[in-house]
Design a protein around this motif. Sequence first.
Motif, PDB file in Angstrom:
ATOM      1  N   LEU A  69     -61.617  18.365  14.963  1.00 17.20           N
ATOM      2  CA  LEU A  69     -62.528  17.904  16.004  1.00 17.20           C
ATOM      3  C   LEU A  69     -63.513  18.992  16.398  1.00 17.20           C
ATOM      4  CD1 LEU A  69     -60.013  15.868  18.165  1.00 17.20           C
ATOM      5  CD2 LEU A  69     -62.118  14.975  17.161  1.00 17.20           C
ATOM      6  N   ILE A  70     -63.051  20.217  16.494  1.00 18.35           N
ATOM      7  CA  ILE A  70     -63.937  21.327  16.851  1.00 18.35           C
ATOM      8  C   ILE A  70     -65.030  21.497  15.794  1.00 18.35           C
ATOM      9  CG2 ILE A  70     -64.057  23.850  17.039  1.00 18.35           C
ATOM     10  CD1 ILE A  70     -61.285  23.681  18.436  1.00 18.35           C
ATOM     11  N   LEU A  71     -64.645  21.440  14.517  1.00 20.97           N
ATOM     12  CA  LEU A  71     -65.629  21.605  13.443  1.00 20.97           C
ATOM     13  C   LEU A  71     -66.580  20.418  13.372  1.00 20.97           C
ATOM     14  CD1 LEU A  71     -63.349  23.110  10.643  1.00 20.97           C
ATOM     15  CD2 LEU A  71     -65.080  24.308  12.010  1.00 20.97           C
ATOM     16  N   GLY A 166     -70.987  12.295  13.162  1.00 22.41           N
ATOM     17  CA  GLY A 166     -69.975  13.169  13.750  1.00 22.41           C
ATOM     18  C   GLY A 166     -69.132  12.451  14.782  1.00 22.41           C
ATOM     19  N   SER A 167     -69.776  11.611  15.593  1.00 18.76           N
ATOM     20  CA  SER A 167     -69.052  10.863  16.622  1.00 18.76           C
ATOM     21  C   SER A 167     -68.040   9.910  16.003  1.00 18.76           C
ATOM     22  CB  SER A 167     -70.033  10.082  17.497  1.00 18.76           C
ATOM     23  OG  SER A 167     -70.932  10.952  18.152  1.00 18.76           O
ATOM     24  N   TRP A 173     -59.290  11.499  14.550  1.00 17.01           N
ATOM     25  CA  TRP A 173     -58.317  12.475  15.024  1.00 17.01           C
ATOM     26  C   TRP A 173     -58.106  12.352  16.531  1.00 17.01           C
ATOM     27  CZ3 TRP A 173     -62.746  14.583  12.316  1.00 17.01           C
ATOM     28  CH2 TRP A 173     -62.535  14.715  10.930  1.00 17.01           C
ATOM     29  N   THR A 174     -56.917  12.768  16.966  1.00 14.20           N
ATOM     30  CA  THR A 174     -56.594  12.806  18.388  1.00 14.20           C
ATOM     31  C   THR A 174     -56.285  14.242  18.768  1.00 14.20           C
ATOM     32  OG1 THR A 174     -55.677  10.570  18.335  1.00 14.20           O
ATOM     33  CG2 THR A 174     -55.065  11.959  20.210  1.00 14.20           C
ATOM     34  N   ALA A 175     -57.047  14.777  19.699  1.00 16.23           N
ATOM     35  CA  ALA A 175     -56.915  16.183  20.057  1.00 16.23           C
ATOM     36  C   ALA A 175     -55.726  16.413  20.978  1.00 16.23           C
ATOM     37  CB  ALA A 175     -58.189  16.673  20.742  1.00 16.23           C
ATOM     38  N   SER A 186     -66.294  23.636  20.739  1.00 15.16           N
ATOM     39  CA  SER A 186     -67.314  22.940  19.954  1.00 15.16           C
ATOM     40  C   SER A 186     -68.698  23.534  20.190  1.00 15.16           C
ATOM     41  CB  SER A 186     -67.308  21.446  20.306  1.00 15.16           C
ATOM     42  OG  SER A 186     -66.074  20.847  19.991  1.00 15.16           O
ATOM     43  N   MET A 187     -69.010  23.835  21.455  1.00 13.00           N
ATOM     44  CA  MET A 187     -70.317  24.425  21.749  1.00 13.00           C
ATOM     45  C   MET A 187     -70.427  25.830  21.170  1.00 13.00           C
ATOM     46  SD  MET A 187     -71.207  23.104  25.581  1.00 13.00           S
ATOM     47  CE  MET A 187     -71.376  21.344  25.901  1.00 13.00           C
TER      48      MET A 187
END
Length: 335
Positions: A69-71, A166-167, A173-175, A186-187
Amino acid sequence: MRKMEDALLFSALAFVWGTAFTAIEIGLETLPPLLFAAARLDIAALIFAGVVLLSRNQWLPRTRADMALILSNGILVIGAQFAFAFIGQSYVTSGVAAIIISFTPIITPIIAIRLLPTERIYVTDVIGLCAGLAGVIAIAIAGGSFDGQLLGVGLLLAAAVVFALGSVLTERWTAALPTMSLYAWSMGTGAIFLHVTAYAYSGASFRDVAWTPSAAAALVYLGIFATAGGFLLYFTLLNRIGATSVSLINYASPVVAAIFGAALLGEQITVATVVGFALIVVGFALCNIRPLWRLLRSTWNADVDSRSLERDEVCVRGNLYKKTDDSQNYQQPSD
């Protein structure tokens, strides 16, 4: 009272995200696009990291889903989207940029149908996509130019597509991380991606920037208010009014952008641009007709639940019923 608060939060978000396009236009006069976008994320990432540390939330990624999710968010939803958007806006006005970005909710369900097996395609989705594309084409040729204007619209359309892609990918995935921690990472990832891309693209670095007061003010506004503050408002509204309602921000912020672009930058609002925006809004409504209908029904039910009932009325699951002469029986009012 709660509805008034929600309306104020929605208006605040429309304002900061709409005026963000005006601030970008001002900053692009002197700042390289990719470096400008990276610096915006630098500020926002630091603010989000500070909020996470102060709130003592879990901050360290622990699962593969967290990293995925971060990537995905950092490189596609934030990094690549900002890269295309900032370069694209260097060719068009802030109002046009905001309108093209509003194409995102139209393309999102189309991509979801291809990547998520649970999604289905409807006739309204196809018609909505065609209407939205017609709106984008109308805006692209509004100025009678097939060079800079068309290139800018194409890049902004690419920004909408990578954001949507991306969305949709994040739905896989579930974080385990809290939302704030996820977006702080992410930022930061998006900022690194943009710094590397800026250097590879043009060798741009902060040493080469000729800072002006207006550029510095635009950057500070974007980093603190439009990005950090905007996402905090977005998350708050997401929890309060839901995804369908908050998605309407895509059509409130372009109006704000057009108004401020005309007032502060002297940008022209053409008839073709207005028609193009109207087609994009129609496309959004068609692609989201089912969730929008559910939203309208739930809003009506909430209004019924909250209104004061007459002595001979009763409310059951949002439906009003009126007593007959027999006090044990009820009938639904005709109006």
